[in-house]
Design an enzyme around this catalytic site. Structure first.
Site, PDB file in Angstrom:
ATOM      1  N   LYS A 238     -14.522  -3.968  -9.412  1.00 21.06           N
ATOM      2  CA  LYS A 238     -13.678  -4.345 -10.554  1.00 21.06           C
ATOM      3  C   LYS A 238     -14.593  -4.739 -11.708  1.00 21.06           C
ATOM      4  O   LYS A 238     -15.553  -5.491 -11.491  1.00 21.06           O
ATOM      5  CB  LYS A 238     -12.817  -5.564 -10.190  1.00 21.06           C
ATOM      6  CG  LYS A 238     -11.912  -5.331  -9.005  1.00 21.06           C
ATOM      7  CD  LYS A 238     -11.251  -6.620  -8.550  1.00 21.06           C
ATOM      8  CE  LYS A 238     -10.370  -6.326  -7.334  1.00 21.06           C
ATOM      9  NZ  LYS A 238      -9.807  -7.542  -6.736  1.00 21.06           N
TER      10      LYS A 238
ATOM     11  N   CYS B 261      10.706   5.364  41.988  1.00 21.33           N
ATOM     12  CA  CYS B 261       9.455   5.839  41.391  1.00 21.33           C
ATOM     13  C   CYS B 261       8.379   4.756  41.561  1.00 21.33           C
ATOM     14  O   CYS B 261       8.536   3.639  41.062  1.00 21.33           O
ATOM     15  CB  CYS B 261       9.676   6.136  39.906  1.00 21.33           C
ATOM     16  SG  CYS B 261       8.158   6.591  39.076  1.00 21.33           S
TER      17      CYS B 261
ATOM     18  N   CYS C 142      11.645   9.264  33.248  1.00 19.95           N
ATOM     19  CA  CYS C 142      11.879   9.485  34.676  1.00 19.95           C
ATOM     20  C   CYS C 142      13.182   8.786  35.051  1.00 19.95           C
ATOM     21  O   CYS C 142      13.413   7.637  34.667  1.00 19.95           O
ATOM     22  CB  CYS C 142      10.700   8.902  35.454  1.00 19.95           C
ATOM     23  SG  CYS C 142      11.069   8.604  37.185  1.00 19.95           S
TER      24      CYS C 142
ATOM     25  N   LEU D  68      -4.571   0.535  -6.418  1.00 24.28           N
ATOM     26  CA  LEU D  68      -5.915   0.957  -6.836  1.00 24.28           C
ATOM     27  C   LEU D  68      -6.052   2.460  -6.693  1.00 24.28           C
ATOM     28  O   LEU D  68      -5.496   3.048  -5.769  1.00 24.28           O
ATOM     29  CB  LEU D  68      -6.972   0.299  -5.944  1.00 24.28           C
ATOM     30  CG  LEU D  68      -7.146  -1.211  -6.067  1.00 24.28           C
ATOM     31  CD1 LEU D  68      -7.956  -1.736  -4.890  1.00 24.28           C
ATOM     32  CD2 LEU D  68      -7.844  -1.545  -7.377  1.00 24.28           C
TER      33      LEU D  68
ATOM     34  N   LYS E 200     -12.305  -4.181   0.851  1.00 27.03           N
ATOM     35  CA  LYS E 200     -10.888  -3.797   0.784  1.00 27.03           C
ATOM     36  C   LYS E 200     -10.268  -4.151   2.136  1.00 27.03           C
ATOM     37  O   LYS E 200     -10.537  -3.482   3.145  1.00 27.03           O
ATOM     38  CB  LYS E 200     -10.753  -2.297   0.475  1.00 27.03           C
ATOM     39  CG  LYS E 200      -9.328  -1.895   0.214  1.00 27.03           C
ATOM     40  CD  LYS E 200      -9.248  -0.522  -0.418  1.00 27.03           C
ATOM     41  CE  LYS E 200      -7.830  -0.197  -0.845  1.00 27.03           C
ATOM     42  NZ  LYS E 200      -6.866  -0.172   0.255  1.00 27.03           N
TER      43      LYS E 200
ATOM     44  N   LYS F 101     -13.282   4.228  -0.410  1.00 29.24           N
ATOM     45  CA  LYS F 101     -12.816   4.113   0.968  1.00 29.24           C
ATOM     46  C   LYS F 101     -13.868   4.584   1.961  1.00 29.24           C
ATOM     47  O   LYS F 101     -14.666   5.477   1.657  1.00 29.24           O
ATOM     48  CB  LYS F 101     -11.549   4.958   1.152  1.00 29.24           C
ATOM     49  CG  LYS F 101     -10.421   4.589   0.188  1.00 29.24           C
ATOM     50  CD  LYS F 101      -9.413   3.689   0.800  1.00 29.24           C
ATOM     51  CE  LYS F 101      -8.488   4.478   1.677  1.00 29.24           C
ATOM     52  NZ  LYS F 101      -7.283   3.740   1.999  1.00 29.24           N
TER      53      LYS F 101
HETATM   54  S1  IVH Z   1      -7.218  -5.463  -6.248  1.00 26.85           S
HETATM   55  C1  IVH Z   1      -4.417  -3.494  -9.242  1.00 26.85           C
HETATM   56  N1  IVH Z   1      -8.805  -6.134  -4.299  1.00 26.85           N
HETATM   57  O1  IVH Z   1      -5.390  -2.576  -1.653  1.00 26.85           O
HETATM   58  C2  IVH Z   1      -4.620  -3.622  -7.820  1.00 26.85           C
HETATM   59  N2  IVH Z   1      -6.796  -4.977  -3.774  1.00 26.85           N
HETATM   60  O2  IVH Z   1      -3.840  -0.180  -3.680  1.00 26.85           O
HETATM   61  C3  IVH Z   1      -5.040  -5.005  -7.528  1.00 26.85           C
HETATM   62  N3  IVH Z   1      -6.463  -4.627  -1.381  1.00 26.85           N
HETATM   63  O3  IVH Z   1      -2.150  -3.091  -2.157  1.00 26.85           O
HETATM   64  C4  IVH Z   1      -5.559  -5.057  -6.201  1.00 26.85           C
HETATM   65  N4  IVH Z   1      -8.309  -5.602  -0.698  1.00 26.85           N
HETATM   66  O4  IVH Z   1      -3.313  -5.273  -1.718  1.00 26.85           O
HETATM   67  C5  IVH Z   1      -7.644  -5.520  -4.640  1.00 26.85           C
HETATM   68  N5  IVH Z   1     -10.290  -6.814  -2.674  1.00 26.85           N
HETATM   69  C6  IVH Z   1      -9.152  -6.227  -3.004  1.00 26.85           C
HETATM   70  C7  IVH Z   1      -8.278  -5.674  -2.044  1.00 26.85           C
HETATM   71  C8  IVH Z   1      -7.107  -5.057  -2.477  1.00 26.85           C
HETATM   72  C9  IVH Z   1      -7.202  -4.975  -0.309  1.00 26.85           C
HETATM   73  C10 IVH Z   1      -5.169  -3.902  -1.323  1.00 26.85           C
HETATM   74  C11 IVH Z   1      -4.153  -4.384  -2.322  1.00 26.85           C
HETATM   75  C12 IVH Z   1      -3.405  -3.144  -2.743  1.00 26.85           C
HETATM   76  C13 IVH Z   1      -4.233  -2.020  -2.203  1.00 26.85           C
HETATM   77  C14 IVH Z   1      -4.724  -1.090  -3.297  1.00 26.85           C
END
Ligand code: IVH
Length: 397
Positions: A214, A356, A350, A11, A43, A238
């Site tokens: 998404k 010790c 050490c 992502l 995430k 993030k």
């Molecule tokens: S979508 C096209 N959804 O974050 C990418 N990724 O670089 C499809 N991750 O390694 C991933 N939570 O494993 C997606 N709700 C979430 C996520 C998620 C964690 C991780 C994923 C990937 C990294 C993004």
């Protein structure tokens, strides 16, 4: 090593509302005169894993690797409770993607056990998850209590038109989909959810490092397409790492069971991500030199998924005049024996052995916690309290 049927992309990351607004504009331009909405997800800070189901049976689990090919870890994946071996609905051929993670409680237990065994600790639950997936013995993996959240799915023989329908389908089949997942029609709604989770994330039983949005409709995702590395229809937003400013009161040198002398920053206590932090890791003598850390400095400390807080940097313009450069001693602070750093090693040790007192106490603790008596005590539910040992050095010796 196994090649993925479709590359496992990553992502794009954004760090501000403006970044996300720019993303939203690009999506809008890519879909002229069309309505679109997003799915909001957390995430999860874990390790990506692809699952292949054939005729509803789990046949293969593959790590992301370089995105084109990854490692097959099917036997280990079969031990993860939230990965069904058989989907609830028959006849399904699909690929599921998601995140393997370790809950904070399991992580703390694992590290406590490793400490008792004198094994190196994992810095955070993501590292312990990655390490666990690589184990060669699935029985050991089963004991690590890993979990899985599915966040993506591909299936040919279906009439799904939206990502949200696929998430719902996965839930119906018995896969774990994160409950925070929500369809959103505006960025405002997403910003509110982001703010909510940025403040409440410490209360979740697992680590998240941001949120993901998404585009929901699959045909719109397809039209937006991908860059070389990521889909244009999704974006991670993030969280900032938890940081705080405090004063470094002292650099304490801790001597472990094997004689390793580890520097620990003793801090003016400060609240960070819901807990009071009074100590932080300084790793080793090279790190102290690299960051130019001195006693009395004002420092930025951070917890970024790491359970042990780190000293990130010194606020140089707040350094007191006359603050002395820290010189790592060549003798053990506990027993005065030579502390030797072997070529190519980051750690100074050490050489006093049982002379010790610190090594003696740590070895005794290790012995007590790993002896048959400790096992009997543990299996009968008796808590082995090591805190009194630390105060009993005189008696022990
Ligand atoms: S979508 C096209 N959804 O974050 C990418 N990724 O670089 C499809 N991750 O390694 C991933 N939570 O494993 C997606 N709700 C979430 C996520 C998620 C964690 C991780 C994923 C990937 C990294 C993004």
């Amino acid at each position: 090593t196994v090649r993925h049927a479709r590359p496992m992309l990553s992502l794009d990351n954004s760090y501000s509302r403006e970044d996300l607004e720019d993303f939203d504009r690009r999506v809008s331009q890519g879909l002229p005169d069309e309505q679109f909405d997003y799915v909001f997800e957390l995430k999860i800070d874990g390790v990506a894993l692809s699952l292949n189901y054939e005729d509803s049976l789990l046949v293969r689990a593959v790590t992301r690797g370089d995105g084109v090919q990854g490692d097959e870890v099917t036997a280990n994946a079969r031990t993860i409770h939230t990965i069904p071996l058989r989907l609830r609905q028959p006849g399904i051929n699909c690929e599921v993607r998601g995140e393997v993670y370790m809950e904070n409680e399991s992580f703390a237990k694992l590290n406590a056990q490793r400490e008792a065994d004198g094994e190196p600790l994992f810095a955070n639950p993501r590292n312990s998850t990655a390490g666990s997936l690589k184990l060669q013995n699935p029985n050991l993996v089963a004991a690590r209590n890993l979990r899985y959240f599915a966040h993506w799915m591909h299936r040919e023989d279906t009439n799904h038109t939206r990502h949200s329908e696929r998430l719902e389908a996965m839930r119906d089949w018995g896969l774990a989909v994160n409950p925070a997942t929500k369809r959103c029609t505006s960025l405002t709604e997403i910003f509110t959810l982001y703010d909510d989770y940025a403040t409440s994330r410490a209360e979740l039983p697992y680590e998240i490092d941001g949120v993901v949005i998404k585009v929901d409709r699959l045909d719109q995702q397809e039209r937006l397409g991908n860059t070389a590395k990521s889909p244009r229809s999704a974006m991670a937003y993030k969280f900032a790492a938890y940081q705080a400013l405090t004063q470094l009161l002292d650099i304490h040198l801790q001597v472990g069971r094997t004689g390793a002398v580890t520097p620990v920053a003793i801090l003016k206590p400060v609240l960070l991500a819901g807990s009071t932090i009074a100590r932080a890791s300084l790793h080793n003598e090279d790190e102290i030199a690299r960051k130019e850390v001195r006693e009395g400095d004002t420092v930025i400390i951070q917890r970024a998924g790491d359970v042990i807080p780190q000293v990130v940097e010194v606020v140089m313009d707040q350094r007191a005049h006359g603050a002395n450069r820290f010189v790592f001693p060549e003798r053990c602070p506990e027993c005065g024996s030579l502390a030797v750093r072997e070529d190519g090693e980051a750690v100074r040790r050490c050489t006093g052995g049982l002379i010790c007192p610190a090594q003696a106490v740590e070895r005794l603790k290790h012995f007590a916690l790993n002896s048959p008596a400790a096992e009997i005590a543990a299996s009968s539910g008796v808590d082995v309290d090591t805190s009194s040992l630390a105060h009993a050095e005189g008696t022990v010796l």
